[in-house]
Design an enzyme around this catalytic site. Structure first.
Site, PDB file in Angstrom:
ATOM      1  N   SER A 254      33.768   6.931  82.282  1.00 46.35           N
ATOM      2  CA  SER A 254      33.424   8.329  82.187  1.00 46.35           C
ATOM      3  C   SER A 254      32.137   8.675  82.035  1.00 46.35           C
ATOM      4  O   SER A 254      31.391   9.696  82.533  1.00 46.35           O
ATOM      5  CB  SER A 254      34.361   9.004  80.889  1.00 46.35           C
ATOM      6  OG  SER A 254      35.508   8.584  80.941  1.00 46.35           O
ATOM      7  N   HIS A 312      29.805  10.868  77.275  1.00 43.30           N
ATOM      8  CA  HIS A 312      29.625  11.869  78.017  1.00 43.30           C
ATOM      9  C   HIS A 312      28.310  12.654  78.128  1.00 43.30           C
ATOM     10  O   HIS A 312      27.844  12.721  79.359  1.00 43.30           O
ATOM     11  CB  HIS A 312      30.969  12.869  78.015  1.00 43.30           C
ATOM     12  CG  HIS A 312      32.009  12.352  78.181  1.00 43.30           C
ATOM     13  ND1 HIS A 312      33.244  13.104  78.227  1.00 43.30           N
ATOM     14  CD2 HIS A 312      32.655  11.086  78.562  1.00 43.30           C
ATOM     15  CE1 HIS A 312      34.367  12.203  78.338  1.00 43.30           C
ATOM     16  NE2 HIS A 312      33.857  10.673  78.507  1.00 43.30           N
TER      17      HIS A 312
END
Length: 357
Positions: A254, A312
């Site tokens: 991610s 992230h």
């Protein structure tokens, strides 16, 4: 039998007799009863029962037990590894691009000759290899580039299903600053997924943005950015875990995919995007990037633990920084390295030619 009948008839006197006899039996036996644990064992419960296990997350396997909070100096090695690996990745990408261009020029006429032979050679029907080559040639350059990354993620996902590999997978394919291994998981965890849904979602986003990011950066530069983004986002996750004291293993691509998404949305903010399950709702890439950053910022501030919001955010900020400033600072200054490599290759070629003569 007679004694039992007397006890029934005696009533309260029999109970008083029992009460008078019990202390004498306890005085005779100094050792505790076998069924009762010793006082030391009862007073100090095991360490595993004293600390409750952290809640299990569906995208990550249950974490192994960690001993204590690591010191802050453990971040020095990951920082040096992140800086060194990023420089090495971009240097290798510059040399790779030089070698690819050189090989492309040398094989241009050979490729033309092979195409001419394919046209005059009788074609085989139902040839599986021919069908695979046709499918591969119909892919864009970006899709061909990320195919290897997707294959690596699928391979690591299959390794998680082997019980004998669990200890190795926890050690080297999950990132945690309190773990024994610090540096290698920063890269290997980028290719690691425990949940099938997690891997499928990440690989779908990577496949969707592959053509845009490769056309923007090129194949070699994209690989360097992707690998560096995985390491940088993991280091940001390390810093956040050390600051909050919440140590849980993290894994997944991610962080690196957020770099790809942020880079594309920064360069093409007016591009139209849609959600796979709701294709009727469209929004601009700039709005999507702002929403994602706001969501991860709120998750980091409020302590949400379902996603690694620090990774992230680190990946998104790295992608925005690279397409804005990093490309000018790093990639456009690769000429001295490529020139040094060219000179070294020329000298080695000349020495090899002298020996052959």
């Amino acid at each position: 039998m007679a004694w039992w009948c007397w006890a029934r008839a005696a009533g309260p006197r029999a109970h008083r007799l029992t009460v008078l006899l019990e202390p004498r039996r306890g005085f005779r036996r100094a050792r505790p009863r076998p069924e009762e644990p010793p006082p030391a064992a009862a007073a100090e419960p095991p360490a595993a029962e004293a600390r409750p296990a952290p809640p299990r997350r569906s995208l990550c396997p249950p974490p192994p037990a960690r001993a204590g909070r690591p010191p802050a100096r453990r971040l020095v090695r990951p920082l040096l590894f992140a800086v060194g690996f990023t420089g090495t990745a971009f240097g290798a990408a510059a040399i790779w691009q030089y070698e690819a261009l050189k090989a492309r020029v040398q094989t241009y006429f050979e490729g033309a000759r092979a195409d001419w032979l394919d046209r005059i050679r009788p074609q085989k029907r139902g040839d599986f290899r021919k069908q695979v080559n046709s499918w591969w040639n119909n892919l864009t350059e970006g899709q061909r580039t990320v195919t290897g990354i997707i294959a690596a993620n699928v391979f690591v996902f299959c390794l998680w299903r082997l019980p004998g590999m669990r200890r190795i997978m926890f050690t080297y394919f999950t990132s945690d600053p309190s773990s024994r291994a610090l540096c290698s998981p920063m890269l290997l965890s980028t290719f690691s997924h425990f949940s099938l849904f997690h891997m499928a979602a990440n690989m779908y986003v990577l496949w969707s943005f592959s053509s845009s990011i490769v056309s923007l950066l090129g194949c070699e530069q994209f690989i360097a950015v992707y690998l560096s983004a995985g390491v940088v986002s993991t280091f940001v996750s390390y810093v956040a875990k050390m600051a909050t004291g919440k140590f849980e293993p993290s894994l997944g691509a991610s962080g690196a995919i957020m770099t790809v998404l942020a880079a594309v949305c920064t360069k093409m903010p007016e591009a139209k995007l849609a959600i796979i399950f709701l294709p009727m709702f469209t929004f601009t890439a700039g709005s999507a990037l702002k929403a994602i950053i706001a969501f991860d910022t709120a998750g980091l501030a409020l302590g949400w633990r379902f996603f690694d919001h620090a990774a992230h955010l680190g990946g998104a900020l790295f992608g925005m920084w690279y397409v804005t400033y990093g490309h000018e600072l790093i990639w456009k200054n690769r000429e001295p390295l490529v020139k040094a490599w060219h000179e070294m290759r020329t000298k080695n070629t000349g020495k090899g030619g002298g020996r052959s003569n």
